[in-house]
Scaffold this active site. Structure first.
Site, PDB file in Angstrom:
ATOM      1  N   GLY A 103      33.837  43.099  41.589  1.00  0.00           N
ATOM      2  CA  GLY A 103      33.125  41.858  41.295  1.00  0.00           C
ATOM      3  C   GLY A 103      32.318  41.980  40.010  1.00  0.00           C
ATOM      4  N   GLY A 122      32.379  45.121  37.657  1.00  0.00           N
ATOM      5  CA  GLY A 122      33.554  45.582  36.918  1.00  0.00           C
ATOM      6  C   GLY A 122      34.582  46.240  37.799  1.00  0.00           C
ATOM      7  N   THR A 132      37.065  31.993  41.822  1.00  0.00           N
ATOM      8  CA  THR A 132      38.469  31.806  42.209  1.00  0.00           C
ATOM      9  C   THR A 132      39.371  32.370  41.109  1.00  0.00           C
ATOM     10  OG1 THR A 132      37.799  29.711  43.167  1.00  0.00           O
ATOM     11  CG2 THR A 132      40.156  30.078  42.968  1.00  0.00           C
ATOM     12  N   ALA A 133      40.332  33.161  41.542  1.00  0.00           N
ATOM     13  CA  ALA A 133      41.350  33.724  40.631  1.00  0.00           C
ATOM     14  C   ALA A 133      40.798  34.731  39.616  1.00  0.00           C
ATOM     15  CB  ALA A 133      42.128  32.632  39.901  1.00  0.00           C
ATOM     16  N   ALA A 134      39.584  35.235  39.831  1.00  0.00           N
ATOM     17  CA  ALA A 134      39.085  36.298  38.936  1.00  0.00           C
ATOM     18  C   ALA A 134      40.006  37.516  39.058  1.00  0.00           C
ATOM     19  CB  ALA A 134      37.653  36.683  39.294  1.00  0.00           C
ATOM     20  N   ASP A 153      43.110  37.541  39.956  1.00  0.00           N
ATOM     21  CA  ASP A 153      44.428  37.241  39.376  1.00  0.00           C
ATOM     22  C   ASP A 153      44.368  37.347  37.857  1.00  0.00           C
ATOM     23  OD1 ASP A 153      45.492  36.785  41.875  1.00  0.00           O
ATOM     24  OD2 ASP A 153      45.108  34.626  41.834  1.00  0.00           O
TER      25      ASP A 153
HETATM   26  P1  ADP Z   1      38.952  39.416  43.558  1.00  0.00           P
HETATM   27  O1  ADP Z   1      38.796  38.217  42.673  1.00  0.00           O
HETATM   28  O2  ADP Z   1      40.336  39.949  43.617  1.00  0.00           O
HETATM   29  O3  ADP Z   1      38.295  39.247  44.900  1.00  0.00           O
HETATM   30  P2  ADP Z   1      36.653  40.722  42.356  1.00  0.00           P
HETATM   31  O4  ADP Z   1      35.749  39.771  43.023  1.00  0.00           O
HETATM   32  O5  ADP Z   1      36.277  42.159  42.380  1.00  0.00           O
HETATM   33  O6  ADP Z   1      38.146  40.631  42.860  1.00  0.00           O
HETATM   34  O7  ADP Z   1      36.757  40.241  40.827  1.00  0.00           O
HETATM   35  C1  ADP Z   1      37.786  40.699  39.983  1.00  0.00           C
HETATM   36  C2  ADP Z   1      37.231  41.034  38.619  1.00  0.00           C
HETATM   37  O8  ADP Z   1      36.616  39.864  38.063  1.00  0.00           O
HETATM   38  C3  ADP Z   1      36.147  42.084  38.629  1.00  0.00           C
HETATM   39  O9  ADP Z   1      36.721  43.381  38.589  1.00  0.00           O
HETATM   40  C4  ADP Z   1      35.372  41.730  37.364  1.00  0.00           C
HETATM   41  O10 ADP Z   1      36.041  42.224  36.224  1.00  0.00           O
HETATM   42  C5  ADP Z   1      35.452  40.204  37.332  1.00  0.00           C
HETATM   43  N1  ADP Z   1      34.312  39.534  37.984  1.00  0.00           N
HETATM   44  C6  ADP Z   1      34.271  39.001  39.229  1.00  0.00           C
HETATM   45  N2  ADP Z   1      33.068  38.453  39.497  1.00  0.00           N
HETATM   46  C7  ADP Z   1      32.329  38.609  38.365  1.00  0.00           C
HETATM   47  C8  ADP Z   1      31.007  38.249  37.979  1.00  0.00           C
HETATM   48  N3  ADP Z   1      30.186  37.603  38.807  1.00  0.00           N
HETATM   49  N4  ADP Z   1      30.578  38.598  36.724  1.00  0.00           N
HETATM   50  C9  ADP Z   1      31.383  39.259  35.873  1.00  0.00           C
HETATM   51  N5  ADP Z   1      32.654  39.635  36.180  1.00  0.00           N
HETATM   52  C10 ADP Z   1      33.135  39.310  37.400  1.00  0.00           C
END
Ligand code: ADP
Length: 313
Positions: free
Chosen positions: A230, A233, A256-258, A260
């Site tokens: 998240g 990183g 959503t879709a981070a 992806d």
């Molecule tokens: P998924 O979307 O698969 O549940 P994550 O929540 O870990 O996985 O997010 C995937 C990637 O998106 C993270 O590894 C990070 O690079 C980025 N990311 C997600 N949330 C944030 C945030 N609040 N701030 C900065 N980067 C984020």
């Protein structure tokens, strides 16, 4: 049909799901037997496979999608939206069933209910993989997720492995994966929930992530487990040890879709022969930027914005 894509060959094959997400905004969800009047509906292209293909293409990767759509208007709309983002769509197959959909009911308090009908995605078969072996051979990276039948995932991963391609598996949505499958994967990119599901251990934070990633490496993942954290990183775990690649600080409004976007960006960076740490930094930047806008595919940033972000910090 005349393929609507640049000449030459693709470098990335995404084998996975294509959905139309119907997002219903309601004051509150209906009770059993109750009819309510909702506020609005948005039709948003989605499906993890399609999201990742769009991310890779928009970030500059020459990307082909292998998947199925249904013989209904959603199918044609989704083909078009993939193609508009620069994804090769001539390997999409049309099933005589409905296009995959997700109906998402979002209440005023933010809680949601989701119903997924896999439709055409559920018909993705080993035969589909076989028919695209020539495409897999042309590419350098093959990117797979778990929204198509597991037997098809296995067949895609095995074929890509056999052809000597770099295999990236995003184990989402969470499912049990055996060592035979994990042993054919070069890079596994779980989030904390998926890592926890796969290992049976709680994963919250870096120390847990190290334990879970080591466990997954010991089950046979070939090169790296990249555990997404998240806002923090991602953690890279390889036989050489761990590298924590910090996330970018952004004002996140919709994640959503981070994941992806992360997977698509990672594939692009690896095709460009970036080392693992630089590739994850690139993926972190793209994924962070995707959280600053609403939606799934619509929130994927373009290459220039990501490059700017990388320069800034
Ligand atoms: P998924 O979307 O698969 O549940 P994550 O929540 O870990 O996985 O997010 C995937 C990637 O998106 C993270 O590894 C990070 O690079 C980025 N990311 C997600 N949330 C944030 C945030 N609040 N701030 C900065 N980067 C984020």
């Amino acid at each position: 049909m005349i393929p609507n894509h640049p000449p030459g060959k693709p470098d990335i094959a995404v084998i996975g799901s294509i959905n139309m997400d119907l997002v219903l905004s309601v004051h509150r969800a209906p009770q059993i037997g109750e009819t309510i009047i909702g506020k609005s509906m948005d039709m948003l292209p989605g499906g993890k496979g399609a999201n990742q293909a769009v991310a890779a293409a928009r970030l500059g990767g020459r990307t082909a999608m292998v998947g199925r759509i249904g013989s209904d208007p959603f199918g044609s709309q989704l083909r078009q939206s993939l193609s508009d983002s620069g994804v090769w769509t001539d390997r999409l197959r049309v099933s005589q069933t409905s296009t995959g959909i997700a109906i998402v009911t979002v209440q005023e308090d933010g809680d949601n209910h989701i119903i997924v009908i896999p439709g055409a995605n559920g018909e993705m078969s080993e035969e589909d993989v076989k028919q695209n072996e020539d495409l897999i051979r042309q590419c350098e990276v093959v990117l797979v997720q778990l929204e198509i039948p597991l037997g098809t995932v296995r067949s895609a991963v095995r074929t890509a492995r056999y052809c000597g391609k770099l295999v990236i598996l995003d184990p989402a949505p969470a499912a049990d994966l055996d060592v035979e499958l994990l042993g054919m994967v070069d890079i596994l990119v779980p989030n904390e929930t998926e890592a926890s599901h796969l290992t049976g251990q709680k994963v919250a934070g870096i120390e847990d992530a190290k334990l879970a990633a080591s466990e997954l490496l010991s089950r046979g993942v070939r090169q790296a487990v990249i555990l997404k954290l998240g806002p923090h990183g991602a953690l890279i775990a390889t036989a050489k040890g761990f590298v924590h690649v910090e996330g970018f600080r952004v004002n996140a409004i919709d994640t959503t879709a981070a994941g992806d976007t992360f997977a698509g960006a990672l594939a692009v960076a690896l095709v460009e022969k970036k080392d693992l740490e630089s590739a994850v930094r690139f993926a972190n930047a793209a994924a962070a930027l995707s959280t600053t806008a609403k939606g799934a595919q619509s929130s994927v940033p373009g290459r220039a914005v990501v490059e700017n972000m990388l320069k800034r910090i």
